[in-house]
Enzyme design. Sequence first.
Site, PDB file in Angstrom:
ATOM      1  N   LYS A  83       0.854  -1.190   0.000  1.00 60.86           N
ATOM      2  CA  LYS A  83       0.000   0.000   0.000  1.00 60.86           C
ATOM      3  C   LYS A  83       0.889   1.238   0.000  1.00 60.86           C
ATOM      4  CE  LYS A  83      -4.299   1.078   2.479  1.00 60.86           C
ATOM      5  NZ  LYS A  83      -4.952   0.887   3.792  1.00 60.86           N
TER       6      LYS A  83
HETATM    7  O1  G3P Z   1      -7.549   1.903   5.729  1.00 63.48           O
HETATM    8  C1  G3P Z   1      -7.978   3.049   5.088  1.00 63.48           C
HETATM    9  C2  G3P Z   1      -9.335   3.546   5.510  1.00 63.48           C
HETATM   10  O2  G3P Z   1     -10.284   2.526   5.392  1.00 63.48           O
HETATM   11  C3  G3P Z   1      -9.366   4.251   6.845  1.00 63.48           C
HETATM   12  O3  G3P Z   1     -10.666   4.515   7.284  1.00 63.48           O
HETATM   13  O4  G3P Z   1     -12.215   5.201   9.073  1.00 63.48           O
HETATM   14  O5  G3P Z   1      -9.771   5.741   9.297  1.00 63.48           O
HETATM   15  O6  G3P Z   1     -11.203   6.943   7.665  1.00 63.48           O
HETATM   16  P1  G3P Z   1     -10.973   5.657   8.383  1.00 63.48           P
END
Ligand code: G3P
Length: 218
Positions: A83
């Site tokens: 990633k």
């Molecule tokens: O892993 C990336 C993403 O899914 C993070 O989500 O909830 O931290 O905005 P969030």
Amino acid sequence: MKFFVDTGEIDDIKDLAATGLLDGVTTNPSLIAKSGRNFLELIAEICGVVDGPVSAEVAATDYATMIKEAEKLAAIADNVAVKVPLTEDGLKVCKAMSDNGTMVNVTLCFSAGQAILAAKAGATFISPFVGRLDDICQNGLELIADICQIYSMYPEFDTEVLVASVRNPTHIIESAKMGADVVTCPPSVIKQLYKHPLTDKGLAAFVDDWKKTGQSIL
Ligand code: G3P
């Protein structure tokens, strides 16, 4: 539509893998910090539990260090998807790694223009963050619609739309209606999908009525 779980908690991953519905896993540095685990050991353990892509994110932001980290992460298992952030250096790493046959997930995508660049860099997955756009009063799902539409017009783009920062079942359902390839969700949001009050009510009635028959299937 493929379901990935967005977590660094191995017990949650094992629990979801047992449902047979889990297609992959995504992690990020914040989730790794929350898990308290050694990153490289945890990714190896997850790759032993899940056959599908397991996203492991580089920590550096410069090309020279990122590419070394990406190579180290990719060597952990065949199903590691490296990633990288959606930056100029991140997309250079994406191009180099995908040219070598490694899966690459380009993260922190907040615009359709960024998604076009990621596809041109050979990304396996583009991760637009729906919830974080909603958080700043922009419509995250509109970005998913835009990317799905653009990618569908260019058969040479084989990048999959991986909807990230998913906060609720509506994000999943609306993304499915747009034809997004993958959603990555916290375990709690995947579990919410099972639930409907009429299912609970209907099941309770069936269980009661079955008891009245005095029968047993087994
Ligand atoms: O892993 C990336 C993403 O899914 C993070 O989500 O909830 O931290 O905005 P969030």
